[in-house]
Design a protein around this motif. Structure first.
Motif, PDB file in Angstrom:
ATOM      1  N   THR A 107     -28.108  -3.824  13.210  1.00  0.00           N
ATOM      2  CA  THR A 107     -27.739  -4.199  14.578  1.00  0.00           C
ATOM      3  C   THR A 107     -26.240  -4.047  14.741  1.00  0.00           C
ATOM      4  N   PHE A 108     -25.851  -3.179  15.674  1.00  0.00           N
ATOM      5  CA  PHE A 108     -24.424  -2.914  15.897  1.00  0.00           C
ATOM      6  C   PHE A 108     -24.044  -3.429  17.283  1.00  0.00           C
ATOM      7  N   PRO A 109     -23.058  -4.343  17.374  1.00  0.00           N
ATOM      8  CA  PRO A 109     -22.698  -4.920  18.676  1.00  0.00           C
ATOM      9  C   PRO A 109     -21.787  -4.012  19.495  1.00  0.00           C
ATOM     10  N   LEU A 110     -22.270  -3.552  20.631  1.00  0.00           N
ATOM     11  CA  LEU A 110     -21.400  -2.843  21.575  1.00  0.00           C
ATOM     12  C   LEU A 110     -20.528  -3.842  22.315  1.00  0.00           C
ATOM     13  N   VAL A 111     -21.104  -4.972  22.670  1.00  0.00           N
ATOM     14  CA  VAL A 111     -20.351  -6.101  23.219  1.00  0.00           C
ATOM     15  C   VAL A 111     -21.184  -7.352  22.986  1.00  0.00           C
ATOM     16  N   ARG A 112     -20.524  -8.440  22.610  1.00  0.00           N
ATOM     17  CA  ARG A 112     -21.231  -9.666  22.275  1.00  0.00           C
ATOM     18  C   ARG A 112     -21.228 -10.636  23.457  1.00  0.00           C
ATOM     19  N   PRO A 113     -22.181 -11.569  23.465  1.00  0.00           N
ATOM     20  CA  PRO A 113     -22.222 -12.544  24.554  1.00  0.00           C
ATOM     21  C   PRO A 113     -20.980 -13.434  24.551  1.00  0.00           C
ATOM     22  N   SER A 114     -20.467 -13.733  25.740  1.00  0.00           N
ATOM     23  CA  SER A 114     -19.333 -14.642  25.872  1.00  0.00           C
ATOM     24  C   SER A 114     -19.329 -15.207  27.298  1.00  0.00           C
ATOM     25  N   LYS A 115     -18.512 -16.211  27.519  1.00  0.00           N
ATOM     26  CA  LYS A 115     -18.432 -16.817  28.848  1.00  0.00           C
ATOM     27  C   LYS A 115     -17.947 -15.832  29.902  1.00  0.00           C
ATOM     28  N   THR A 116     -17.131 -14.878  29.486  1.00  0.00           N
ATOM     29  CA  THR A 116     -16.551 -13.942  30.454  1.00  0.00           C
ATOM     30  C   THR A 116     -17.496 -12.809  30.842  1.00  0.00           C
ATOM     31  N   ASN A 117     -18.639 -12.661  30.143  1.00  0.00           N
ATOM     32  CA  ASN A 117     -19.606 -11.613  30.534  1.00  0.00           C
ATOM     33  C   ASN A 117     -20.998 -12.197  30.796  1.00  0.00           C
ATOM     34  N   LYS A 118     -20.997 -13.460  31.266  1.00  0.00           N
ATOM     35  CA  LYS A 118     -22.240 -14.154  31.620  1.00  0.00           C
ATOM     36  C   LYS A 118     -23.134 -14.368  30.386  1.00  0.00           C
ATOM     37  N   ASN A 119     -22.502 -14.448  29.238  1.00  0.00           N
ATOM     38  CA  ASN A 119     -23.217 -14.711  27.981  1.00  0.00           C
ATOM     39  C   ASN A 119     -24.247 -13.628  27.657  1.00  0.00           C
ATOM     40  N   GLU A 120     -23.915 -12.374  28.005  1.00  0.00           N
ATOM     41  CA  GLU A 120     -24.826 -11.258  27.753  1.00  0.00           C
ATOM     42  C   GLU A 120     -24.185 -10.264  26.788  1.00  0.00           C
ATOM     43  N   GLY A 121     -24.952  -9.856  25.778  1.00  0.00           N
ATOM     44  CA  GLY A 121     -24.477  -8.879  24.809  1.00  0.00           C
ATOM     45  C   GLY A 121     -25.364  -7.647  24.806  1.00  0.00           C
ATOM     46  N   VAL A 122     -24.785  -6.519  24.397  1.00  0.00           N
ATOM     47  CA  VAL A 122     -25.523  -5.262  24.299  1.00  0.00           C
ATOM     48  C   VAL A 122     -25.359  -4.728  22.877  1.00  0.00           C
ATOM     49  N   TYR A 123     -26.478  -4.294  22.269  1.00  0.00           N
ATOM     50  CA  TYR A 123     -26.477  -3.897  20.870  1.00  0.00           C
ATOM     51  C   TYR A 123     -27.173  -2.558  20.673  1.00  0.00           C
ATOM     52  N   ILE A 124     -26.706  -1.838  19.656  1.00  0.00           N
ATOM     53  CA  ILE A 124     -27.409  -0.645  19.173  1.00  0.00           C
ATOM     54  C   ILE A 124     -28.230  -1.046  17.954  1.00  0.00           C
ATOM     55  N   TYR A 125     -29.475  -0.574  17.911  1.00  0.00           N
ATOM     56  CA  TYR A 125     -30.366  -0.837  16.782  1.00  0.00           C
ATOM     57  C   TYR A 125     -30.653   0.492  16.103  1.00  0.00           C
ATOM     58  N   LEU A 126     -30.294   0.614  14.840  1.00  0.00           N
ATOM     59  CA  LEU A 126     -30.392   1.881  14.132  1.00  0.00           C
ATOM     60  C   LEU A 126     -31.006   1.689  12.759  1.00  0.00           C
ATOM     61  N   ASP A 127     -31.377   2.786  12.147  1.00  0.00           N
ATOM     62  CA  ASP A 127     -31.895   2.773  10.776  1.00  0.00           C
ATOM     63  C   ASP A 127     -30.762   2.375   9.841  1.00  0.00           C
ATOM     64  N   GLU A 128     -30.939   1.273   9.130  1.00  0.00           N
ATOM     65  CA  GLU A 128     -29.855   0.753   8.298  1.00  0.00           C
ATOM     66  C   GLU A 128     -29.473   1.698   7.162  1.00  0.00           C
ATOM     67  N   VAL A 129     -30.385   2.530   6.732  1.00  0.00           N
ATOM     68  CA  VAL A 129     -30.078   3.487   5.668  1.00  0.00           C
ATOM     69  C   VAL A 129     -30.149   4.918   6.198  1.00  0.00           C
ATOM     70  N   GLY A 130     -29.881   5.089   7.479  1.00  0.00           N
ATOM     71  CA  GLY A 130     -29.952   6.413   8.095  1.00  0.00           C
ATOM     72  C   GLY A 130     -29.000   7.420   7.469  1.00  0.00           C
ATOM     73  N   MET A 131     -27.782   6.975   7.130  1.00  0.00           N
ATOM     74  CA  MET A 131     -26.832   7.883   6.500  1.00  0.00           C
ATOM     75  C   MET A 131     -27.321   8.287   5.117  1.00  0.00           C
ATOM     76  N   LEU A 132     -27.884   7.335   4.371  1.00  0.00           N
ATOM     77  CA  LEU A 132     -28.371   7.634   3.032  1.00  0.00           C
ATOM     78  C   LEU A 132     -29.576   8.570   3.067  1.00  0.00           C
ATOM     79  N   LYS A 133     -30.303   8.577   4.174  1.00  0.00           N
ATOM     80  CA  LYS A 133     -31.434   9.491   4.340  1.00  0.00           C
ATOM     81  C   LYS A 133     -30.985  10.861   4.844  1.00  0.00           C
ATOM     82  N   HIS A 134     -29.702  10.973   5.133  1.00  0.00           N
ATOM     83  CA  HIS A 134     -29.134  12.215   5.650  1.00  0.00           C
ATOM     84  C   HIS A 134     -29.724  12.571   7.026  1.00  0.00           C
TER      85      HIS A 134
END
Length: 392
Positions: free
Chosen positions: A175-202
């Motif tokens: 899980t990679f955070p593009l932006v995390r929840p906080s008071k200044t963004n209405k407590n909303e976060g956006v994340y990228i979800y990727l294969d954790e070993v994607g680089m190792l799989k080439h």
């Protein structure tokens, strides 16, 4: 700040703390006979119908393929799954991990390189190794005692590529955070979800995901490998998934993208105060930012290389220091689509199979005193290589 207060602060800012009971509950909900559509089935329907997946209602999130010829499309986190596992928590990592169970083998050379650097996909290799052994990647376990540095080092050194492959065979989600929840963004976060070993799989680079991260203030842009997903969460009144659609990540004028760089700076300052740590800088990729990376030639001598998004440059010493001068007529350089061979006086100095393809017509070499400087134009613009060589 007490440990309890720190844990609550992390929860409020989008950090999911998962227990072993949560993982067992998720596995049960995804394996029943009346289970909802899997994310793999949804993506297959997208490719067949070229339209909304259909068949399930729930929270919307985004499928972002690495192949730029494929559309960025909206998929669905089934409401039945949310009801079974929720309402609290980010359920997307659990839901999409089956997508990453592709049976690909792990690249031994890249694995050893990353283990030596104790750095994996911009994360902590020691933590990754410890989590992989427990089969719980990209999560923080409730009540788990912190291991000592010596214990973590032992886990890292004993972790082999085969055991890592076994640990991730069922899919593992980073899980990679593009932006995390906080008071200044209405407590909303956006994340990228990727294969954790994607680089190792080439897996191939996902340039659109990297561009999105760059728009959110990450410099240099991180590398993402293979197809990824993008989801949104709200941390109030408790952490839960909320809708995000393809247009929300494709339109760079969206407020969340515009505000993300500043939000990320504020979050880093806050996390430093909450944890008592100094800020951690994002590591540069090999050969970038004008810092040459070292490699070893066929004769055992070292040479260096640099890269940017358009080209890669190799600097190869042809002769040892001394009064001898280089004879240009003895230099032979052969450019292939994914290979460079350098010979001097019929002696092979470098023969390197490159990580990715180059444009042979855009390759040149020049002589700088006793060093041969080779410039290769990358076949695919915007691609930052994690290493120079293609691993076998």
């Amino acid at each position: 700040m007490t440990p309890t207060e720190r844990e609550q602060w992390l929860r409020d800012h989008g950090v999911q703390i998962e227990s072993s009971a949560d993982r067992r509950k998720a596995e049960s909900a995804l394996s029943g006979t009346d289970r909802p559509l899997s994310v793999v089935e949804q993506v297959q329907r997208l490719s067949i119908l070229d339209a909304a997946a259909g068949g399930e209602n729930g929270v919307k999130f985004v499928y972002l393929p690495h192949d730029t010829s494929k559309k960025i499309q909206t998929v669905c986190l089934p409401s039945r799954l949310v009801k079974a596992l929720g309402p609290a928590g980010d359920i997307i990592p659990t839901y999409v991990k089956s997508f990453f169970a592709d049976g690909r083998s792990i690249d031994e050379k890249i694995f050893k390189d990353q283990a030596a650097k104790q750095n994996l996909l911009g994360g902590d290799m020691e933590k990754f190794a410890a989590n992989a052994k427990e089969g719980k990647l990209a999560t923080v376990s409730e009540g788990e005692p912190a291991a000592t540095a010596k214990e973590e080092e032992k886990k890292t050194t004993t972790l082999s590529s085969s055991s890592l492959m076994n640990a991730t065979a069922g899919g593992s989600t980073e899980t990679f955070p593009l932006v995390r929840p906080s008071k200044t963004n209405k407590n909303e976060g956006v994340y990228i979800y990727l294969d954790e070993v994607g680089m190792l799989k080439h897996l191939p680079l996902n340039t659109r995901a990297s561009q999105l991260a760059q728009q959110c203030g990450y410099h240099p842009a991180p590398n993402f490998y293979g197809d990824v997903f993008v989801g949104r969460v709200s941390s109030k009144p408790m952490l839960h998934n909320i809708d995000i659609e393809s247009g929300d990540i494709m339109d760079t004028t969206k407020e969340w993208i515009v505000r993300a760089p500043h939000e990320n700076v504020l979050w880093q300052q806050a996390i430093n105060e909450a944890t008592g740590r100094s800020g951690e800088t994002q590591p540069n990729h090999a050969g970038t930012e004008g810092v040459a990376a070292e490699a070893t030639g066929n004769d055992g001598c070292s040479y260096t290389w640099l890269q940017n998004e358009e080209e890669v440059e190799l600097t190869v010493p042809l002769i040892d220091d001394g009064d001898e001068t280089v004879n240009k007529r003895l230099i032979k350089v052969n450019f292939l689509h994914q290979k460079v061979v350098v010979k001097y006086n019929n002696e092979c100095k470098v023969e390197v199979e490159l990580y990715s393809k180059i444009d042979v017509d855009g390759c040149t070499w020049t002589l700088d005193k006793k060093n041969l400087v080779i410039t290769c134009e990358k076949a695919r613009d915007g691609e930052i290589w994690p290493r120079l060589e293609l691993s076998g």
